[in-house]
Design a protein around this motif. Sequence first.
Motif, PDB file in Angstrom:
ATOM      1  N   LYS A 233       1.565 -17.540   7.176  1.00 42.00           N
ATOM      2  CA  LYS A 233       2.808 -18.265   7.458  1.00 42.00           C
ATOM      3  C   LYS A 233       2.955 -18.597   8.937  1.00 42.00           C
ATOM      4  N   ASN A 234       2.160 -17.953   9.777  1.00 44.62           N
ATOM      5  CA  ASN A 234       2.290 -18.120  11.226  1.00 44.62           C
ATOM      6  C   ASN A 234       1.074 -18.772  11.877  1.00 44.62           C
ATOM      7  N   TYR A 235       0.092 -19.184  11.093  1.00 45.63           N
ATOM      8  CA  TYR A 235      -1.127 -19.735  11.691  1.00 45.63           C
ATOM      9  C   TYR A 235      -0.846 -20.975  12.532  1.00 45.63           C
ATOM     10  N   GLU A 236      -0.046 -21.874  12.014  1.00 44.49           N
ATOM     11  CA  GLU A 236       0.223 -23.097  12.772  1.00 44.49           C
ATOM     12  C   GLU A 236       0.960 -22.778  14.068  1.00 44.49           C
ATOM     13  N   THR A 237       1.906 -21.857  14.012  1.00 44.20           N
ATOM     14  CA  THR A 237       2.618 -21.440  15.231  1.00 44.20           C
ATOM     15  C   THR A 237       1.655 -20.823  16.226  1.00 44.20           C
ATOM     16  N   TYR A 238       0.765 -19.972  15.737  1.00 46.40           N
ATOM     17  CA  TYR A 238      -0.220 -19.311  16.606  1.00 46.40           C
ATOM     18  C   TYR A 238      -1.076 -20.344  17.348  1.00 46.40           C
TER      19      TYR A 238
END
Length: 372
Positions: A233-238
């Motif tokens: 769920k956080n890959y794009e943010t990372y």
Amino acid sequence: MRDDRFRFRLKQLLADADVRIDGDRAWDMQVRDERLPARILSGGSLALGEAYMDGWWDAGSLDGLLFRLLDAGIDRKVHGFADLRIAVFARLFNLQRGQRSYAVGERHYDIGNDLYAAMLGRRLVYSCGYWRKSGDLDAAQEAKLDLCCRKLGLRPGMRLLDIGCGWGELLKFAAERYGVSGVGITISREQAAYAGSLCEGLPIELRVQDYRELDERFDRIVSIGMFEHVGVKNYETYFDVARRCLAEDGLFLLHSIGGNTSRTHTDPWIAKYVFPNSMLPSAAQLTRALEGRFVIEDWHNFGADYDRTLQVWRDNVEAAWPLLPERYDERFRRMWRYYLAGSMASFRARLIQLWQLVLSPSGVPGGYVAPR
């Protein structure tokens, strides 16, 4: 009569993996409690691990037994309620956001530096060694650190960001050997304190900080063994954070364990006892998140080296148990033994991999030549 049926069913499952109950081979399962078959068949992988921790079964070669179970796909034939619960929870909630993102630091990396110092060798590097030309663990870890620096093309005066810096070994190595300055972030206070002492006198800053808070420019970025805690769920943010922090002509090296299939959560035993809120990325999940953000310059898999690394870690910690504090009691030791053996088995069966990706914002002019 019912207990006999459970034992017969377990015997059938194990036979598919060439494992026998109370057999005489090193990888055979030695049953210490007759309630074991019912517990495993109703509870799946979580029950198998917890039963080992409780002393309900043993094996002369624990990694040999677990390898055979995984290689035969036995884990896919027995599921417990915990598997379903964690899968649903992972879909409904972002398990790696807010205070949850600090859970793995508090419950795993802050266990105690004494344990990791005993296990990891001369350098506290808690990730796969590079054994291509190395004969021992310390040489393999130094080779891995140098490989990372060479892949990044580090030069004197560059500024390096290490996302998930561990105990600071890579930053120290890069500053001393390649003349860079840098910033390391971690969610573990124990790691930050140790790294600060290790890097004293070097142009290195250590912070206890969530990666999402970063907003400053670096020539190079590296992240070793941290992406497993980010969550899909956080890959794009990372990757958005990494992109905004990386110079236009910069390079980003991502070092992560990866899985062969896309999932949203980890094994329930691992989640409960070792790495809470963790999950391994698949190649598909990585490429989806990277699309439009980075160019993949290189993708290097040396996952088979992790089995060898883990074997040395196991030998080191087994020799050190008598010298370590009493808080590492017998149940903890069995938990740790099961964790290392299960990891060996997973890499040996090639169910999980070790990837190093080199990424650039817009592509290296003329192409990137990857060191090996």
